[in-house]
Scaffold this active site. Structure first.
Site, short mmCIF file in Angstrom:
data_model
loop_
_atom_site.label_atom_id
_atom_site.label_comp_id
_atom_site.label_asym_id
_atom_site.label_seq_id
_atom_site.Cartn_x
_atom_site.Cartn_y
_atom_site.Cartn_z
CG ASP A 1 -1.97 -1.12 1.13
OD1 ASP A 1 -2.19 -1.65 0.03
OD2 ASP A 1 -2.53 -1.47 2.18
NE ARG B 1 -1.14 0.40 12.64
CZ ARG B 1 -0.21 -0.37 12.12
NH1 ARG B 1 1.05 -0.25 12.51
NH2 ARG B 1 -0.52 -1.27 11.21
CB SER C 1 -3.58 -7.67 4.87
OG SER C 1 -3.19 -6.49 5.53
#
Length: 406
Positions: free
Chosen positions: A14, A94, A175
């Site tokens: 991506d 994250r 993924s």
């Protein structure tokens, strides 16, 4: 002078195609930022790859120690899991990565941050929540929500057209997100719920049935709920995780296959490998069983579930998370000592608790005599404990009342 955008760059499919896409669709300089949270096998050459893909500048930042001490340690102390199973490997990383994106955007004078999260996933919320909490003036570009690429197959076609080298193929289209805490695998044939996942997808562990034929013991020492030593050897935070990860991996520890409820409303199936984390959670849980009183332990279990939800939902920078941390830290004041575990073919067995100040007292808890507990005392306790049940029965059955009155 061109505007600047800071791209959360991993070098994967991506983000590799996002660099040329940004340059095609925006008159903008792309600054690639790769946060190293333990995906070390991908760090070599990533700076060069970003520049060759069209980035004007690239940063590769080692965030591993901050990842462990800032988020992973808090998760261990809380024993936070999402829906009782997922050890939050992606979710915990994250906020650390997004914080670094904001710092570099501010340093570079960039008005935009771009990420490669899909419009169906949770990560878009986690990144953007952190950006909003730390610098709400920064604008977000999310290509998956606006470009014409609709699938990973389309992304692979785009990469081929623009001569961008990627590892993913149309045959191996999982993924994958990995860091020092875990590996998550989604997509591909595991999207069909009727399929058993193949052990070929494992990246960290051997399949439990292929684990070592000889059991192995490990002892972990905690101070106020934080792991400090493995087998009596003090290790720095990153080495401690790596050490337990390797140990758990060869014994097939820590794989879960779950159908979870995403924040964005749909269900998603994922296979998660968290060998070292699973060992640490189990050891911490066992030590707490000896050092926390019943009411605190039971309430902490309720709070831990909510804590896991907050992390999963991208609310690391919320006041509620900070408030829960204050409670959790208080509960950890007495969580000191060692736990010995036996590892064998995917299983973890308690093999010894060596708490510094255990609440368990063998003399009181054994079936023998104790000056602190008289068996006869149980009769009065039970009479009081069952009084509400007796009153309820009397209300429901008038014959019982008449017998008591008579």
């Amino acid at each position: 002078m061109k505007e600047k955008v800071v791209l959360a760059y991993s070098g994967g499919l991506d983000t590799s195609i996002i660099i040329p896409w940004l340059k095609e669709n925006y008159d903008i300089d792309v600054i690639a930022v790769c946060g190293n949270v333990g995906q070390d096998d991908k760090m070599d050459g990533i700076h060069e790859k970003a520049i060759k893909s069209g980035a004007s500048k690239a940063y590769v930042e080692d965030l591993r120690e901050e990842f462990v001490t800032t988020t992973i340690y808090q998760a261990i102390k809380a024993e936070a899991k999402y829906e009782g199973k997922y050890l939050l490997g992606t979710s915990l990383a994250r906020p650390i990565i997004a914080k670094k994106l904001v710092e570099i955007a501010q340093m570079e004078g960039a008005k935009y941050i771009c990420h490669g999260c899909t419009g169906k996933g949770n990560d878009q919320v986690r990144f953007e929540s952190t950006i909003a909490a730390l610098d709400p003036t920064i604008k977000v570009i999310a290509p998956w929500r606006i470009w014409d690429i609709k699938s990973r197959e389309d992304a692979l076609d785009y990469a081929e057209k623009h001569n961008i080298p990627v590892i993913a193929t149309k045959e191996k289209i999982y993924s994958v997100d990995d860091n020092l805490w875990h590996v998550s695998t989604e997509g591909g044939n595991i999207e069909d719920l009727e399929n058993e996942h193949s052990k070929d997808i494992y990246k960290k562990i051997v399949a439990p049935e292929d684990g070592c034929d000889v059991a192995e013991y490990v002892e972990i020492y905690f101070e106020q709920g934080i792991p400090k030593k493995v087998n009596k050897k003090e290790l720095d935070p990153v080495d401690l995780i790596y050490t337990l990860d390797k140990l758990g991996s060869k014994h097939g520890i820590g794989v879960v296959d779950i159908l979870e409820n995403r924040l964005v409303g749909m269900k998603s199936r994922g296979v998660y490998e968290t060998p070292g984390g699973t060992i640490l959670y189990e050891a911490h849980n066992i030590l707490e069983s000896a050092t926390l009183d019943k009411e605190t332990l039971h309430y902490k279990q309720v709070v831990s579930y909510k804590y896991g939800e907050l992390i999963y939902n991208g609310l690391w920078h919320s006041k509620l998370r900070e408030a829960i941390d204050a409670f959790i830290d208080t509960t950890q004041e007495n969580v000191n000592g060692s736990v010995k575990l036996k590892l064998y073919k995917g299983n973890i067995k308690p093999a010894g608790i060596f708490a510094d100040s255990p609440l368990y007292n063998q003399g009181i808890s054994s079936f023998g005599n104790s000056e602190f507990y008289d068996h006869k005392d149980a009769e009065g306790f039970i009479n009081l404990f069952t009084l509400p049940l007796k009153i309820n029965a009397m209300k429901q059955n008038k014959n019982i009342i008449s017998e008591i009155v008579e």
